[in-house]
Scaffold this active site. Structure first.
Site, PDB file in Angstrom:
ATOM      1  N   VAL A  11       0.753  -0.997  -0.034  1.00  0.00           N
ATOM      2  CA  VAL A  11      -0.681  -0.020  -0.200  1.00  0.00           C
ATOM      3  C   VAL A  11       0.910   1.051  -0.321  1.00  0.00           C
ATOM      4  O   VAL A  11       0.492   1.861  -1.290  1.00  0.00           O
ATOM      5  CB  VAL A  11      -0.959  -0.108   1.458  1.00  0.00           C
ATOM      6  CG1 VAL A  11      -1.160   1.148   1.363  1.00  0.00           C
ATOM      7  CG2 VAL A  11      -1.540  -0.770   1.240  1.00  0.00           C
ATOM      8  N   VAL A 115     -10.733   0.494   6.324  1.00  0.00           N
ATOM      9  CA  VAL A 115     -12.543  -0.216   5.760  1.00  0.00           C
ATOM     10  C   VAL A 115     -12.823  -0.479   5.321  1.00  0.00           C
ATOM     11  O   VAL A 115     -12.883   0.644   4.169  1.00  0.00           O
ATOM     12  CB  VAL A 115     -13.825   0.245   7.383  1.00  0.00           C
ATOM     13  CG1 VAL A 115     -14.757  -0.759   7.381  1.00  0.00           C
ATOM     14  CG2 VAL A 115     -12.511   0.117   8.775  1.00  0.00           C
ATOM     15  N   GLY A 117     -10.673  -1.004   2.272  1.00  0.00           N
ATOM     16  CA  GLY A 117     -10.275  -0.993   1.595  1.00  0.00           C
ATOM     17  C   GLY A 117      -9.804   0.463   0.457  1.00  0.00           C
ATOM     18  O   GLY A 117      -9.916   1.816   1.383  1.00  0.00           O
ATOM     19  N   GLY A 170      -2.009  -9.636  -3.589  1.00  0.00           N
ATOM     20  CA  GLY A 170      -1.695  -9.158  -2.845  1.00  0.00           C
ATOM     21  C   GLY A 170      -2.940  -8.573  -1.647  1.00  0.00           C
ATOM     22  O   GLY A 170      -2.279  -7.639  -1.441  1.00  0.00           O
ATOM     23  N   GLU A 173      -2.830 -10.317   4.553  1.00  0.00           N
ATOM     24  CA  GLU A 173      -2.213  -9.686   5.298  1.00  0.00           C
ATOM     25  C   GLU A 173      -1.519 -10.069   5.445  1.00  0.00           C
ATOM     26  O   GLU A 173      -0.788 -11.835   4.252  1.00  0.00           O
ATOM     27  CB  GLU A 173      -3.102  -9.786   6.291  1.00  0.00           C
ATOM     28  CG  GLU A 173      -4.569  -9.284   6.914  1.00  0.00           C
ATOM     29  CD  GLU A 173      -4.489  -7.997   6.586  1.00  0.00           C
ATOM     30  OE1 GLU A 173      -3.630  -6.872   7.108  1.00  0.00           O
ATOM     31  OE2 GLU A 173      -4.678  -6.862   5.728  1.00  0.00           O
ATOM     32  N   LYS A 188     -12.573  -4.309  10.917  1.00  0.00           N
ATOM     33  CA  LYS A 188     -13.462  -3.780  10.882  1.00  0.00           C
ATOM     34  C   LYS A 188     -14.445  -3.508  10.710  1.00  0.00           C
ATOM     35  O   LYS A 188     -15.275  -2.211  10.396  1.00  0.00           O
ATOM     36  CB  LYS A 188     -13.387  -3.925   8.936  1.00  0.00           C
ATOM     37  CG  LYS A 188     -11.764  -3.844   8.517  1.00  0.00           C
ATOM     38  CD  LYS A 188     -11.962  -4.478   6.617  1.00  0.00           C
ATOM     39  CE  LYS A 188     -10.419  -4.786   5.976  1.00  0.00           C
ATOM     40  NZ  LYS A 188     -10.836  -5.659   5.045  1.00  0.00           N
TER      41      LYS A 188
HETATM   42  N1  HSE Z   1      -6.421  -8.235   3.869  1.00  0.00           N
HETATM   43  C1  HSE Z   1      -7.282  -7.475   3.822  1.00  0.00           C
HETATM   44  C2  HSE Z   1      -8.211  -8.061   2.655  1.00  0.00           C
HETATM   45  C3  HSE Z   1      -7.204  -6.276   2.471  1.00  0.00           C
HETATM   46  O1  HSE Z   1      -8.188  -9.383   2.288  1.00  0.00           O
HETATM   47  O2  HSE Z   1      -9.672  -7.210   2.956  1.00  0.00           O
HETATM   48  C4  HSE Z   1      -7.245  -5.181   2.750  1.00  0.00           C
HETATM   49  O3  HSE Z   1      -8.328  -4.627   4.526  1.00  0.00           O
END
Ligand code: HSE
Length: 379
Positions: A11, A115, A117, A170, A173, A188
């Site tokens: 990010v 929350v 993305g 990507g 986490e 979230k």
């Molecule tokens: N690992 C998280 C997802 C990243 O897959 O939504 C975004 O918060």
């Protein structure tokens, strides 16, 4: 606006690129652990360089984790710097402390990328709350688990293989346990419930059940009920007290959430005046998440001076009034499960209406007898 970036991973790299493409945002420093040639003089290794530079008005934290992110963000606020963070663990865990610090120091504190993305969810929650009351919210808040469940449904993919692909892309986490065990969604969900209901919830009090043990037979069970399995977060005010929980759910085909594919998220709120509104988009990934971090910086530049709310009452969630049937796959026999089951369904059973509080409490104990047990709300 002069910005310092803490962390330069997936990010952070996106934030750097977007800032560098604009004339109105100068990214002056990037705090990194090790030298990164492409950063040149902008790379710094000590947070005090950033704290002592009066030109820096906003710090963007994308390091992840609790420590040293909490210490750095707190120090930045104390040094009079606005903070933008994509770190949902940090915000959910230190919610009240961070809001207090922002207030005391008169700085803006925003976390829209934390929350949803790339979805401007918190931004719109704040906006609706100016003149309306949020009664409930729900939705798909994790790209990785949605990507996995979608591939299992549409392509019959193997869980482990598709998780590895989500990591490669990507979405996941650094430790994907946070995704598949639902902790990422729990964080979230807590941030959303705190903002929507003026609450300050503790992580350990919000029940969560993940998809680590989901099998093809569970997907088949959902399909046999004309439903799709999704990981959902829920929050609802019942007579002023919030019900808040995270669990896999078998959602009817034809419902909005059932149609959400790949890493996409959809989050909805229901309010007294506006009714239901839904927000759909990329819930994970470099550019969507970086976009919301930079958008927060622009909001601050345009005059936003605070958090999304300044109300934070410590409350305990109460999930005893939330009831629905469950699909449960459990190896062995269990008196309580037998007493609530109404029919067999593939390798599992379907129960009568059971409270969310009861089901999560039962599963937490029953996991000792069958660690691979799986359940999903049938909604
Ligand atoms: N690992 C998280 C997802 C990243 O897959 O939504 C975004 O918060």
């Amino acid at each position: 606006m002069k910005i310092a970036l803490l962390g330069c991973g997936v990010v952070g790299g996106g934030v750097l690129e977007i800032c560098d493409s604009r004339d109105d945002l100068e990214l002056k420093y990037v705090l990194v652990r090790r030298e990164k040639k492409e950063l040149g003089d902008r790379a710094v290794f000590d947070i005090t360089t950033i704290l002592n530079d009066k030109e820096i008005d906003t710090v963007v934290e994308v390091m992840g984790g609790l420590s040293p992110a909490f210490e750095y963000v707190s120090a930045a606020m104390k040094a009079g710097k606005n903070v933008v963070t994509a770190n949902k663990h940090l915000v959910a865990h230190h919610y009240c402390e961070l809001l207090e610090l922002a207030k005391e120091n008169g700085v803006a504190f925003r976390c829209t990328p934390a929350v949803g993305g790339g979805i401007p969810w918190l931004y719109n929650l704040e906006r609706v709350m100016r003149l309306d009351k949020v009664l409930s919210f729900s939705g798909i808040m994790n790209g990785t688990t949605n990507f996995i469940l979608d591939a299992m449904h549409t392509e019959g993919s193997d869980f482990a293989e598709v998780l590895a692909l989500a990591q490669e892309l990507g979405y996941a986490e650094a430790d994907p346990s946070a995704d598949i065990d639902g902790l990422d969604i729990q964080r979230k969900c807590i941030i959303t419930a705190n903002v929507a209901f003026g609450a300050c919830l503790l992580e350990e009090e919000v029940p969560v059940f993940g998809i680590r043990h989901i099998l093809a037979c569970d997907i088949a069970a959902a399909v046999s009920m004309n439903r799709i399995c999704k990981m959902l977060a829920f929050g609802k005010l019942n007579n002023g007290s919030p019900a808040v929980y995270v669990e896999p759910s078998f959602v009817r085909c034809g419902e909005l959430e059932a149609a959400v594919s790949t890493n996409r998220n959809v989050i909805s709120f229901d309010t007294e005046l506006t009714g239901k509104e839904s927000f759909y988009g990329q819930g994970a990934g470099r550019y969507p998440t970086a976009y919301n971090a930079v958008a927060d910086c622009l909001d601050i530049k345009n005059g936003v001076k605070s958090f999304y709310t300044d109300i934070m009452n410590p409350v305990k969630p109460d999930n005893s009034a939330e009831k629905h049937p469950y699909y449960v796959r459990f190896k062995g026999s269990d008196e309580w499960l037998d007493s609530v089951s109404i029919e067999k369904c593939g390798e599992g059973v379907v129960t009568a209406d059971v409270s969310v509080a009861q089901m999560h409490a039962w599963a937490a104990k029953a996991k000792e007898a069958d660690p691979a047990l799986f359940f999903a709300g049938v909604i």
